[in-house]
Motif scaffolding. Structure first.
Motif, mmCIF file in Angstrom:
data_model
loop_
_atom_site.group_PDB
_atom_site.id
_atom_site.type_symbol
_atom_site.label_atom_id
_atom_site.label_comp_id
_atom_site.label_asym_id
_atom_site.label_seq_id
_atom_site.Cartn_x
_atom_site.Cartn_y
_atom_site.Cartn_z
ATOM 1 N N ALA A 186 10.907 -5.741 3.498
ATOM 2 C CA ALA A 186 11.225 -4.606 2.631
ATOM 3 C C ALA A 186 12.716 -4.487 2.356
ATOM 4 O O ALA A 186 13.134 -3.650 1.549
ATOM 5 C CB ALA A 186 10.704 -3.307 3.249
ATOM 6 N N LYS A 187 13.516 -5.309 3.090
ATOM 7 C CA LYS A 187 14.977 -5.273 2.943
ATOM 8 C C LYS A 187 15.522 -3.861 3.190
ATOM 9 O O LYS A 187 16.306 -3.320 2.396
ATOM 10 C CB LYS A 187 15.397 -5.796 1.565
ATOM 11 N N ILE A 188 15.079 -3.279 4.300
ATOM 12 C CA ILE A 188 15.557 -1.955 4.695
ATOM 13 C C ILE A 188 16.183 -2.068 6.082
ATOM 14 O O ILE A 188 15.897 -3.013 6.820
ATOM 15 C CB ILE A 188 14.418 -0.914 4.699
ATOM 16 N N PRO A 189 17.054 -1.124 6.464
ATOM 17 C CA PRO A 189 17.694 -1.185 7.779
ATOM 18 C C PRO A 189 16.655 -1.235 8.903
ATOM 19 O O PRO A 189 15.616 -0.569 8.834
ATOM 20 C CB PRO A 189 18.514 0.107 7.834
ATOM 21 N N VAL A 245 0.830 -1.210 0.000
ATOM 22 C CA VAL A 245 0.000 0.000 0.000
ATOM 23 C C VAL A 245 0.864 1.259 0.000
ATOM 24 O O VAL A 245 0.612 2.195 -0.762
ATOM 25 C CB VAL A 245 -0.959 0.006 1.215
ATOM 26 N N PHE A 246 1.882 1.287 0.860
ATOM 27 C CA PHE A 246 2.697 2.498 1.012
ATOM 28 C C PHE A 246 3.946 2.498 0.146
ATOM 29 O O PHE A 246 4.512 3.559 -0.103
ATOM 30 C CB PHE A 246 3.104 2.668 2.479
ATOM 31 N N GLY A 247 4.402 1.314 -0.277
ATOM 32 C CA GLY A 247 5.659 1.218 -1.004
ATOM 33 C C GLY A 247 6.831 1.118 -0.051
ATOM 34 O O GLY A 247 6.757 1.585 1.097
ATOM 35 N N ARG A 248 7.918 0.491 -0.499
ATOM 36 C CA ARG A 248 9.069 0.273 0.372
ATOM 37 C C ARG A 248 9.666 1.583 0.889
ATOM 38 O O ARG A 248 10.132 1.683 2.020
ATOM 39 C CB ARG A 248 10.139 -0.534 -0.365
ATOM 40 N N LYS A 305 8.106 3.413 6.387
ATOM 41 C CA LYS A 305 8.414 3.972 7.712
ATOM 42 C C LYS A 305 7.324 4.941 8.169
ATOM 43 O O LYS A 305 7.081 5.097 9.363
ATOM 44 C CB LYS A 305 9.775 4.666 7.691
ATOM 45 N N TRP A 306 6.666 5.604 7.205
ATOM 46 C CA TRP A 306 5.566 6.495 7.555
ATOM 47 C C TRP A 306 4.364 5.686 8.046
ATOM 48 O O TRP A 306 3.650 6.116 8.959
ATOM 49 C CB TRP A 306 5.170 7.339 6.348
#
Length: 439
Positions: free
Chosen positions: A132-135, A91-94, A98-99
């Protein structure tokens, strides 16, 4: 002299953990004992005070953290956390997830104490970061910031509500002003500030996260996953609303208050999760109970460390350090709003607990509020903002953030302590700005 002893004690704590590599639980207990004796506590009173602080902290958190870990583990191992995470990402995208996490923390935090909301959301944070493969901290900092902001600014959260009563402030007006301040503060301390911590990239703790990637047909639906995760939030929010809107003689108020107690709400949610995330997915009761057992084993040391932080906090309170600092600050000629913020800030630094700092500062500043005609609602928010500053290592929340995210003490100061200080300073700025328009 009490301030010098406190400073030496904090430095000794850092030295034992960072240089000596002593276990945080042992270091906290050792420093608590030495600081207590140095501050003039009798040997006979020291151990009971440590037990009171450790027991008082764990008494309020042991069931909540343990049941929260059970709920999180069941959600993670059933695929429920992955279902929620993938839906939010889609819905928000990678780039913007965070938002979404910040918004989730904001909504959850209105009804819950910081520690409870943190434990409930941490499995979701782990899963979103992995999916999401994010920190990890790119998701974790916005979540923690949103929870902390609601803890300091927004009724019907118990903290601001209690301070509102002390100042005889209108809770509705406090909530309105609080939202005006809280939204930009959460954005700056969360999604924006996390960009400055990109070089800190801890691994997701293996004991708290199941890295299994589920196929779509293996996961429960989004609706049932969100419902199960939000059961405790809904129950606690209903309890808060009932206390604000219903008379004490109404039976339904007592029922909602009972169901909304954190221990009870999480007990109900775990019972539901055993079915929705376990038995209804074809798992045996034995398998589900193994998951529950593993969840508690994973957070045992975290519980002890948080409890030891509570012991240090209690030593500083019982030895009179918090009251001593508050009295020093209260003797100055400052704006009532700035004074309330400063008293709360120094007591927070001294004793660690944001709730203790806020309530103590409220008691000190309430007569000043009445005498000067300052806005009670802004006094509430100024006190709440000051009570959040820095989050020193005698705050159990410091160790909760450090241990769950697997950070060093230095990294915790750069992330957790920094975002708490941003919230405190922006809160004060917001209060003073609103005061210009209504004063």
């Amino acid at each position: 002299m009490p301030l010098i002893i406190l400073a030496i004690g904090i430095l000794a704590l850092f030295f034992l953990i960072v240089r000596v590599k002593l276990n945080s639980f042992l270091a906290l207990l050792l420093v608590a004992g030495l600081v207590g004796l140095a501050e003039g506590m009798s040997i006979d009173a020291l151990i009971p005070t440590i037990e009171k602080g450790l027991g008082g902290t764990l008494g309020g958190l042991a069931i909540v953290v343990s049941f929260g870990a059970m709920l999180g583990k069941l959600m993670a191992e059933s695929g429920g956390a992955q279902r929620i995470a993938t839906t939010l990402i889609n819905v928000f995208g990678r780039e913007n997830v965070k938002w979404a996490v910040c918004l989730t923390g904001f909504i959850v935090g209105i009804a819950l104490f910081y520690e409870i909301g943190f434990v409930l959301l941490i499995p979701l944070v782990f899963t979103i970061a992995a999916e999401a493969k994010i920190p990890l901290l790119e998701v974790g900092i916005p979540m923690a910031a949103a929870l902390s902001v609601t803890h300091g600014f927004l009724p019907p959260h118990p903290g601001p509500t209690a301070i509102s009563i002390i100042y005889n402030a209108d809770i509705g007006t406090t909530l309105l002003y609080g939202i005006i301040i809280a939204i930009p503060t959460a954005i700056v301390a969360g999604p924006l500030y996390c960009r400055f911590a990109k070089d800190i990239n801890p691994e997701i703790p293996e004991s708290l996260y199941n890295p299994k990637i589920f196929k779509d047909n293996e996961m429960p639906g989004f609706g049932i996953s969100v419902f199960t995760a939000l059961v405790p939030v809904v129950l606690m929010a209903a309890s808060a609303v009932a206390k604000l809107t219903m008379g004490e003689d109404l039976f339904i108020r007592h029922v909602l208050t009972f169901l909304g107690q954190p221990d009870m709400a999480l007990t109900i949610s775990v019972a539901i999760a055993i079915y929705t995330f376990g038995l209804s997915r074809g798992k045996s009761m034995e398998s589900v109970m193994k998951t529950v057992q593993d969840a508690v084993l994973a957070i045992a040391m975290i519980l002890l460390i948080v409890g030891a932080g509570g012991a240090l906090k209690q030593v500083l309170i019982d030895s009179g350090v918090g009251a001593y600092i508050g009295t020093l600050v209260a003797g100055s000629d400052l704006s009532p709003l700035l004074l309330a913020w400063l008293v709360a800030a120094v007591i927070r630094t001294a004793c660690g607990s944001a709730t203790v700092a806020a309530l103590t500062a409220g008691g000190i500043a309430a007569p000043i509020c009445a005498a000067t005609g300052a806005s009670p609602e802004l006094m509430v928010l100024a006190t709440g903002a000051g009570s959040l500053i820095f989050s020193p290592p005698n705050d159990p929340g410091f160790w909760l953030f450090k241990e769950f995210f697997g950070l060093t003490v230095k990294e915790t100061v750069r992330t957790w302590c920094a975002l708490e200080t941003i919230i405190a300073i922006m809160g004060l700025a917001g209060v003073l700005t609103i005061n210009l328009f209504i004063g």
